[in-house]
Design an enzyme around this catalytic site. Structure first.
Site, mmCIF file in Angstrom:
data_model
loop_
_atom_site.group_PDB
_atom_site.id
_atom_site.type_symbol
_atom_site.label_atom_id
_atom_site.label_comp_id
_atom_site.label_asym_id
_atom_site.label_seq_id
_atom_site.Cartn_x
_atom_site.Cartn_y
_atom_site.Cartn_z
ATOM 1 N N ASP A 92 -8.928 7.500 23.012
ATOM 2 C CA ASP A 92 -10.287 8.029 23.299
ATOM 3 C C ASP A 92 -11.243 6.714 23.622
ATOM 4 O O ASP A 92 -10.817 5.815 23.277
ATOM 5 C CB ASP A 92 -10.932 8.951 21.921
ATOM 6 C CG ASP A 92 -11.019 8.085 20.710
ATOM 7 O OD1 ASP A 92 -11.101 6.874 20.773
ATOM 8 O OD2 ASP A 92 -11.241 8.797 19.783
ATOM 9 N N SER A 93 -12.509 7.343 23.938
ATOM 10 C CA SER A 93 -13.530 6.333 24.409
ATOM 11 C C SER A 93 -14.567 5.696 23.476
ATOM 12 O O SER A 93 -15.293 4.652 23.282
ATOM 13 C CB SER A 93 -14.253 6.734 25.359
ATOM 14 O OG SER A 93 -15.134 7.795 25.102
ATOM 15 N N ASP A 271 -5.126 17.187 19.958
ATOM 16 C CA ASP A 271 -5.014 15.998 18.642
ATOM 17 C C ASP A 271 -5.800 16.367 17.809
ATOM 18 O O ASP A 271 -6.860 17.059 18.004
ATOM 19 C CB ASP A 271 -5.429 14.555 19.496
ATOM 20 C CG ASP A 271 -7.030 14.417 19.478
ATOM 21 O OD1 ASP A 271 -7.625 13.788 18.628
ATOM 22 O OD2 ASP A 271 -7.475 14.820 20.518
#
Length: 376
Positions: A92-93, A271
């Protein structure tokens, strides 16, 4: 990255597909175990590969940036080599972690200044440096930098945030074109749909993200406290717009029932920390309901965790034994519960895939939702 859509359920939008990257094939729908800090918490890579056997796991850009830090990961040859994992990884970011640090961060057009939860030091994430960090981590699938809005969220704030997320996406894509891959294999880039729980904003954002032309797309800003029905409503709006020939990833979702209902709406990837977090606290998921293994009622129950004949991992333990391990605070209990729950989540999405391919997913899903919505 290549995505092949293999089948769609005739009575829902559920899809079975196949994602191919340089680290192998991912059969969808898929659940990705969360490996926040270069480990799926409490689970050895041996058990992860042999018992749970996921095609892909998730790493967390914010946490990996802080520890072990990107220079260490670069020296190791990337996250795959650092943690001895030869299958797919998605990162993820950091947008969600920035959201969760609301008391310790300041959001501006340039990016986000935040205070580390570890030592209080200050750091800045921008669309550009988050792309560089994810290049260094070396995941197979990397995410755009976005702002995850809270729930509930004022309409005007959600609108401003969405447009900033879109501008950040443009900056991510422009910068990504300038920096080469680090370890000799391709990285797929997914932008993220935002818009809180407002249909018109979700529609605008989905159209903007679809027009970006990325190889896959994600849906963010859900599973942040909104009622499940609102989550499903927003997902349905977005999946009606996102391209059918590209995978769709619903971030941070969720319960087993959430996952099945969103598969029915056309989502391919999920997720959540729930299987391991709940497992460490004694909650076990099964196809026939949830179990609080700490309850006294299990202390002389020598049947398997799911005593309806379904096994999720190769090694089964009795409820009595697992209750005993929690009673004596033995770390093995938390490990077994985590492995069991991850095994169940992977079993669930694989069963969903079988029923999509067989053409009877919707009826199976409705039966499973009723079964799982029980406390045993």
């Amino acid at each position: 990255m290549q995505f092949d859509l293999l089948s769609q359920d005739p009575e829902s939008k559920a899809r079975a597909g196949k994602i191919t990257t340089d680290h192998g094939v991912i059969e969808t729908p898929i659940f990705m175990p969360v490996g926040t800090v270069a480990t799926v918490k409490g689970v050895h890579q041996r058990e992860l590969k042999n018992d749970i056997n996921p095609d892909i796991i998730l790493g967390n850009t914010y946490h990996l940036y802080l520890r072990p830090q990107t220079p260490i990961l670069q020296k190791a040859g990337g996250l795959h080599k650092f943690m001895n994992w030869d299958r797919n990884i998605l990162t993820d970011s950091g947008g969600y972690q920035v959201y969760s640090l609301s008391a310790n961060r300041k959001i501006k057009e340039e990016g986000v200044k935040f205070k580390s939860h570890i030592d209080g030091s200050y750091h800045v994430f921008t669309p550009e440096n988050v792309m560089e960090i994810q290049r260094t981590i070396g995941a197979d699938i990397i995410m755009a930098f976005d702002e995850c809005t809270p729930y509930p969220c004022d309409y005007q704030y959600a609108k401003r945030s969405m447009h900033m997320t879109h501008r950040w996406l443009d900056r991510c894509m422009q910068h990504l074109d300038k920096i080469p891959v680090t370890y000799g294999y391709d990285q797929a880039f997914f932008p993220i749909v935002q818009g809180s729980t407002y249909k018109d904003l979700r529609k605008q954002s989905a159209e903007y993200i679809a027009n970006a032309g990325a190889v896959g797309n994600a849906i963010g800003g859900l599973s942040v406290g909104e009622p499940a029905e609102e989550m499903y409503e927003m997902t349905e709006v977005v999946t009606a717009i996102l391209p059918e020939d590209k995978p769709r990833y619903l971030m941070g979702v969720g319960t087993p029932i959430n996952i099945l209902e969103n598969i029915a709406l056309g989502v391919d990837m999920f997720d959540c920390v729930m299987p391991t977090r709940n497992g460490r606290n004694g909650m076990l998921f099964t196809a026939h309901g949830t179990i609080n293994i700490k309850n006294k009622k299990w202390e002389d129950d020598f049947s398997p965790i799911d005593d309806m004949g379904i096994t999720y991992v190769d090694i089964e333990y009795s409820k009595a034994y697992l209750k005993h391990l929690f009673s004596v605070n033995e770390m093995l209990g938390r490990q077994i519960a985590s492995i069991h729950n991850l095994g169940f989540y992977l079993w669930l999405v694989r069963e969903a895939r079988k029923h999509i391919l067989a053409g009877d997913f919707n009826s199976w899903k409705n039966k499973m939702v009723k079964q799982m919505d029980k406390r045993l």
